[in-house]
Design an enzyme around this catalytic site. Sequence first.
Site, PDB file in Angstrom:
ATOM      1  N   CYS A   1       0.808  -1.231   0.000  1.00 28.90           N
ATOM      2  CA  CYS A   1       0.000   0.000   0.000  1.00 28.90           C
ATOM      3  C   CYS A   1       0.842   1.284   0.000  1.00 28.90           C
ATOM      4  CB  CYS A   1      -0.967  -0.010   1.182  1.00 28.90           C
ATOM      5  SG  CYS A   1      -0.344  -0.775   2.668  1.00 28.90           S
TER       6      CYS A   1
ATOM      7  N   HIS B   1      -2.025   6.480   4.047  1.00 33.99           N
ATOM      8  CA  HIS B   1      -0.564   6.386   4.156  1.00 33.99           C
ATOM      9  C   HIS B   1       0.048   7.587   3.443  1.00 33.99           C
ATOM     10  CE1 HIS B   1      -1.030   2.481   5.772  1.00 33.99           C
ATOM     11  NE2 HIS B   1      -0.415   1.748   4.864  1.00 33.99           N
TER      12      HIS B   1
HETATM   13  N1  LIG Z   1      -4.721  -3.122   5.248  1.00 27.93           N
HETATM   14  C1  LIG Z   1      -4.126  -2.577   4.190  1.00 27.93           C
HETATM   15  O1  LIG Z   1      -4.061  -1.350   4.014  1.00 27.93           O
HETATM   16  C2  LIG Z   1      -3.521  -3.477   3.160  1.00 27.93           C
HETATM   17  C3  LIG Z   1      -3.033  -2.906   2.002  1.00 27.93           C
HETATM   18  C4  LIG Z   1      -2.460  -3.718   1.029  1.00 27.93           C
HETATM   19  C5  LIG Z   1      -2.405  -5.072   1.239  1.00 27.93           C
HETATM   20  N2  LIG Z   1      -2.886  -5.612   2.388  1.00 27.93           N
HETATM   21  C6  LIG Z   1      -2.820  -7.055   2.558  1.00 27.93           C
HETATM   22  O2  LIG Z   1      -4.150  -7.545   2.537  1.00 27.93           O
HETATM   23  C7  LIG Z   1      -4.236  -8.707   3.382  1.00 27.93           C
HETATM   24  C8  LIG Z   1      -5.366  -8.516   4.393  1.00 27.93           C
HETATM   25  O3  LIG Z   1      -5.104  -7.371   5.157  1.00 27.93           O
HETATM   26  P1  LIG Z   1      -6.201  -6.716   6.113  1.00 27.93           P
HETATM   27  O4  LIG Z   1      -5.608  -5.433   6.510  1.00 27.93           O
HETATM   28  O5  LIG Z   1      -7.543  -6.751   5.510  1.00 27.93           O
HETATM   29  O6  LIG Z   1      -6.164  -7.741   7.363  1.00 27.93           O
HETATM   30  P2  LIG Z   1      -7.290  -8.069   8.451  1.00 27.93           P
HETATM   31  O7  LIG Z   1      -8.168  -6.906   8.699  1.00 27.93           O
HETATM   32  O8  LIG Z   1      -6.556  -8.666   9.586  1.00 27.93           O
HETATM   33  O9  LIG Z   1      -8.171  -9.202   7.729  1.00 27.93           O
HETATM   34  C9  LIG Z   1      -7.637 -10.456   7.468  1.00 27.93           C
HETATM   35  C10 LIG Z   1      -8.635 -11.289   6.672  1.00 27.93           C
HETATM   36  O10 LIG Z   1      -8.032 -12.554   6.405  1.00 27.93           O
HETATM   37  C11 LIG Z   1      -8.862 -13.587   6.928  1.00 27.93           C
HETATM   38  N3  LIG Z   1      -8.073 -14.695   7.454  1.00 27.93           N
HETATM   39  C12 LIG Z   1      -7.183 -14.655   8.467  1.00 27.93           C
HETATM   40  N4  LIG Z   1      -6.731 -15.917   8.722  1.00 27.93           N
HETATM   41  C13 LIG Z   1      -7.371 -16.738   7.848  1.00 27.93           C
HETATM   42  C14 LIG Z   1      -7.354 -18.140   7.623  1.00 27.93           C
HETATM   43  N5  LIG Z   1      -6.592 -18.980   8.334  1.00 27.93           N
HETATM   44  N6  LIG Z   1      -8.145 -18.639   6.640  1.00 27.93           N
HETATM   45  C15 LIG Z   1      -8.936 -17.830   5.917  1.00 27.93           C
HETATM   46  N7  LIG Z   1      -9.007 -16.484   6.092  1.00 27.93           N
HETATM   47  C16 LIG Z   1      -8.230 -15.948   7.045  1.00 27.93           C
HETATM   48  C17 LIG Z   1      -9.630 -12.929   8.035  1.00 27.93           C
HETATM   49  O11 LIG Z   1     -10.787 -13.684   8.307  1.00 27.93           O
HETATM   50  P3  LIG Z   1     -11.400 -13.782   9.802  1.00 27.93           P
HETATM   51  O12 LIG Z   1     -12.162 -12.505   9.988  1.00 27.93           O
HETATM   52  O13 LIG Z   1     -12.264 -14.979   9.718  1.00 27.93           O
HETATM   53  O14 LIG Z   1     -10.252 -13.919  10.737  1.00 27.93           O
HETATM   54  C18 LIG Z   1      -9.921 -11.569   7.414  1.00 27.93           C
HETATM   55  O15 LIG Z   1     -10.989 -11.673   6.507  1.00 27.93           O
HETATM   56  C19 LIG Z   1      -2.850  -8.895   3.986  1.00 27.93           C
HETATM   57  O16 LIG Z   1      -2.139  -9.800   3.184  1.00 27.93           O
HETATM   58  C20 LIG Z   1      -2.238  -7.502   3.870  1.00 27.93           C
HETATM   59  O17 LIG Z   1      -0.841  -7.546   3.816  1.00 27.93           O
HETATM   60  C21 LIG Z   1      -3.453  -4.849   3.348  1.00 27.93           C
END
Ligand SMILES: NC(=O)c1ccc[n+]([C@@H]2O[C@H](COP(=O)([O-])OP(=O)(O)OC[C@H]3O[C@@H](n4cnc5c(N)ncnc54)[C@H](OP(=O)(O)O)[C@@H]3O)[C@@H](O)[C@H]2O)c1
Length: 337
Positions: A129, A251
Amino acid sequence: MSDLNVAIVGATGAVGSVLRDVLFERSFPIANLRLMASERSAGMIIGTALGDIEVENLDLADPTGIDIALFSAGGDRSRQHARRFADAGAVVVDNSSAFRMETDVPLVVVGVNDATATEHNGIIANPNCTTMVLMMAAAPLHRAAGLRAMTATSYQSVSGTGNRAISELTQQAQWFSKTPEALFDGTWEEPEVDVYARPIGWNVLPFAGSEVDGGYTDEEMKLRDESCKILDIPSLTVEPTCVRVPVMVGHGVAATMWFERSVSPDEAADLISQAPGVEVWADKVATPLDSAGRDEVLVSRIRETLSEPGGINLWAVGDNLRKGAALNAIQIAELLV
Ligand SMILES: NC(=O)c1ccc[n+]([C@@H]2O[C@H](COP(=O)([O-])OP(=O)(O)OC[C@H]3O[C@@H](n4cnc5c(N)ncnc54)[C@H](OP(=O)(O)O)[C@@H]3O)[C@@H](O)[C@H]2O)c1
């Protein structure tokens, strides 16, 4: 092109919830939408513009029939499941860092290197990001003048770490607000920490990500390596520092850029203004609060370098959940449609 079968993997997360919104905002052609997450969320009902949808357990989900899978559930889940989905016929757009540096996986910032999106083997990576925000400002300048060196310091919001970090900042802001005087005399008490090693409430963490080589963090290495790949400049030198700040969304990056020839602030402002998806704010300084909920990356404070004239200092800020993640992923899917 007829409507597509779409899956959001990580649909309950910070990025996943924005993916759900942006798909409908942009009228993405959806025949059927499936939502997947962990076993913890399986069975949860989420209301969408297509009606209520039950969240599936990713481990048990059959990917047959899915055309586009938007993965946003962390690198381990992408490594475990993305190829399985691609082999079943889906094009996977992956938000994690799992495949970004693989040579047969395009790393696409829409508006910057769109043409690479078609060169995929079933998986396309969405950049980090912070890198995404910086690339939106750097690419128009690079196309005109040839970027050769860059110093970049990020100011990254907590939503970049996901839902648990959003809760952590909310709780710590309340904790410290109970005794504001303690913030002046150093008598503050350590709050509960979960996601970050040190308090993020009313504080700044000059260490975003996890430590890798030489004292750098993985976020800093992503900023360097992904910039080189996206701009296709293997020789680009990047000096990165990634900082976490107590901001919910948005960011920011303060960057110094040096080119093959001199670039004036006026020329830089013109070039950036003409690029898609990015706005120059000359009269008002763009802040993370301004960027939240917006699709465009905002650029302010375009100045000539002081030490050696001809380079550019600037500030860029963008919504990490939108252009930094969900919006760009959907824009990639739109390129394929
Ligand atoms: N946040 C950002 O700004 C951003 C930007 C670019 C990329 N990313 C990437 O996007 C991804 C998600 O980020 P996020 O910020 O959305 O994280 P988050 O809020 O922690 O959400 C994580 C998601 O992954 C699911 N998950 C976790 N463990 C799992 C498992 N064992 N099996 C299936 N699903 C699972 C969670 O489901 P549950 O609710 O069921 O736990 C939730 O839907 C990461 O790889 C991150 O690096 C994030």
